[in-house]
Scaffold this active site. Structure first.
Site, mmCIF file in Angstrom:
data_model
loop_
_atom_site.group_PDB
_atom_site.id
_atom_site.type_symbol
_atom_site.label_atom_id
_atom_site.label_comp_id
_atom_site.label_asym_id
_atom_site.label_seq_id
_atom_site.Cartn_x
_atom_site.Cartn_y
_atom_site.Cartn_z
ATOM 1 N N SER A 406 0.681 -1.214 0.095
ATOM 2 C CA SER A 406 -0.028 0.053 0.014
ATOM 3 C C SER A 406 0.944 1.276 0.080
ATOM 4 O O SER A 406 1.576 1.523 -1.048
ATOM 5 C CB SER A 406 -0.827 -0.059 1.078
ATOM 6 O OG SER A 406 -2.025 0.949 1.188
ATOM 7 N N GLU A 417 10.076 6.130 -10.237
ATOM 8 C CA GLU A 417 9.812 6.703 -11.358
ATOM 9 C C GLU A 417 9.852 8.347 -11.577
ATOM 10 O O GLU A 417 10.103 8.895 -12.522
ATOM 11 C CB GLU A 417 8.417 6.330 -11.797
ATOM 12 C CG GLU A 417 8.118 4.597 -11.841
ATOM 13 C CD GLU A 417 6.734 4.203 -12.269
ATOM 14 O OE1 GLU A 417 6.407 3.329 -12.879
ATOM 15 O OE2 GLU A 417 5.799 5.481 -12.478
ATOM 16 N N LYS A 431 -0.550 -4.470 -3.606
ATOM 17 C CA LYS A 431 -1.723 -3.662 -3.050
ATOM 18 C C LYS A 431 -2.019 -2.417 -3.655
ATOM 19 O O LYS A 431 -1.548 -1.384 -3.448
ATOM 20 C CB LYS A 431 -1.848 -3.562 -1.514
ATOM 21 C CG LYS A 431 -3.293 -2.857 -1.102
ATOM 22 C CD LYS A 431 -3.199 -2.860 0.217
ATOM 23 C CE LYS A 431 -4.503 -2.258 0.873
ATOM 24 N NZ LYS A 431 -4.561 -0.844 0.556
#
Length: 500
Positions: A406, A417, A431
């Site tokens: 999560s 990224e 998740k």
């Protein structure tokens, strides 16, 4: 003689003609022509008739006045107004004007009264309609559940169980069980029901402190309850509980078929000062007794490590609670005051927490305008960017493992990224959904999935996890003797980051 006879004959003819004309006049609907004498005679007769008629009318009026109520007398006089104009034109004309004004005034009053009645009637109708509509809406809202035939079936079963089951039933437990079963039917491990007691425990834990053993648990794909995090300095750590331990029983009660919330409540049961937990580790089963006490959740720890003549900051985030951001910011600033060259963020065994907490952390790490994540619901996808004018420009690495989930995954892939950070370790949990909670009238609540989150580049890691740039499995040596030196994942991160 002849002359007289002619004259008499002429008079006789004239007299016969006059009689003939009178007879024709009588039968010709008043179209006959009269001589001047006849006209005078007719006129005289008319005057007499008129006077007689006036006297008759006057007497009739006097008689009417005596028998007519006072408030209606003026109106009765007006009805006979035309009969008196010939006798006293000016006087009667004045009376006519006064009477016209009176009638006009009375007419306005009547119209005004009619308008008031119409307005009152319309208002009453509108008010009544609103009341009826509101009552209808209330009835619909209160009975909307009855429109679903399946829910009628539930009511039937509920009533039968309460009235006919051989044991006395607990209505609250039946309702709670029905809600829990409904949520479980969604086959979403992140959607679940919390009783009032579970809700209190959840809120306490996420606030930063709670009474328990100082360990976090999760459920794996085989529906086993396992330990995925042990807080430093906690009773669980003192008792030797470790990451990966499978919890079989708590105080003699099996955990099979239980949720993580159920097992947490079993462990925190206030009736016992200690929890007896049966665990399975590497195929062997043992029982550990762990004291329960108030555990302060220090969700962030930090230190600096020297490696290859570089000062490297090391921060561990155990959970993303309400106070995690403030702790992280404080620890980061301490490290930066020491002049760190790079930073390692460790979110291993961190199953997540509040989205706002990880958002605040990313906001001070990423350059302004860089995408942190995207949130997608049924209708749209929205991108969220960093807004802070302060950012970092030193090398950063993030360590993850199979229990990083999560919010931990949001942090890791966002740094990968949008910052260019190096991810080290093993695939994360996977998740990719966002949950919210809804409090219920009975004091409980339920947590349910409302959105999915995507990486800055639009990748959805649900059930896939974040893939590390450098894959490193934790060594057996660490499980035997856990320490910083035997932590080969940390050592690999130090080696990589110190060379940048």
């Amino acid at each position: 003689m002849k002359k007289n006879e002619l004259t008499n004959k002429k008079d006789k003819i004239n007299k016969e003609e006059k009689n003939k004309l009178k007879k024709e006049n009588k039968n010709s609907n008043n179209k006959s022509t009269f001589s001047s004498e006849d006209k005078e005679k007719v006129k005289s007769d008319n005057k007499k008739d008129k006077k007689t008629k006036k006297v008759s009318i006057k007497e009739e009026k006097e008689s009417n006045k005596e028998n007519t109520p006072e408030e209606y007398q003026s109106f009765d006089e007006n009805t006979n107004l035309d009969y008196n104009l010939d006798s006293n034109n000016k006087e009667e004309h004045g009376k006519k004007e006064k009477l016209s004004k009176f009638l006009y005034k009375n007419s306005n009053l009547k119209i005004f009264e009619v308008l008031i009645i119409m307005i009152l009637t319309a208002s009453i109708c509108v008010f009544s309609t609103i009341l009826i509509m509101n009552e209808t809406v209330c009835i619909k809202k209160n009975n909307v559940i009855l429109k679903d035939s399946k829910l009628k079936e539930f009511e039937e079963v509920y009533d039968i169980i309460n009235s006919s089951y051989y044991k006395k039933t607990n209505k609250s437990k039946l309702i709670e069980g029905a809600i829990d079963g409904m949520l479980k039917s969604l086959n979403d491990p992140h959607t679940s029901y919390f009783t009032k007691e579970q809700t209190d425990e959840f809120n306490t834990e996420m606030s930063g402190s709670y009474k328990g053993i100082g360990a976090e648990i999760t459920i794996n794909k085989d529906n086993n309850i396992i330990v995925y995090s042990v807080f430093k300095g906690s009773p669980a750590e003192e008792a030797g509980l470790k990451y990966g331990d499978k919890i079989l029983e708590v105080d003699g009660k099996s955990t099979i078929g239980k949720t993580t919330n159920d097992v947490s409540l079993m462990i925190r049961n206030d009736q016992n000062a200690k929890a007896k937990i049966k665990i399975e580790r590497d195929g062997s089963v043992s029982v550990v007794e762990i004291e329960k006490r108030v555990v302060e959740i220090n969700s962030v720890e930090s230190k600096s490590i020297d490696k290859n003549n570089k000062k490297i900051g090391y921060i561990v985030i155990n959970t993303f609670a309400d106070n995690t951001y403030s702790q992280f910011k404080e620890e980061l600033e301490k490290l930066e005051e020491k002049g760190i060259d790079s930073l390692i963020i460790d979110v291993r065994s961190n199953t997540g927490g509040y989205l706002h907490s990880v958002t605040s952390i990313l906001n001070i790490l990423l350059p302004e305008g860089k995408t942190m994540y995207q949130i997608s619901d049924r209708t749209s996808t929205k991108s969220y960017q960093s807004t802070s004018s302060v950012s970092r420009n030193y090398p950063i690495a993030v360590i993850i493992d199979g229990s990083s989930a999560s919010a931990s995954e949001i942090l890791a892939i966002a740094m990968q990224e949008s910052y260019g950070a190096t991810i080290i370790g093993t695939n994360s949990y996977g998740k990719g959904t966002v949950q919210t909670t809804k409090e219920l009238s009975n004091g409980g609540m339920f947590k349910y999935t409302i959105q999915r989150w995507l990486s800055p580049k639009g990748n959805w890691i649900n059930e896939k996890g974040v893939t590390p740039d450098v894959k490193v499995e934790l060594s057996d040596e660490y499980f035997k003797n856990p320490s910083g030196d035997t932590d080969n994942q940390l050592q690999k991160a130090l080696d990589i980051i110190s060379k940048k």
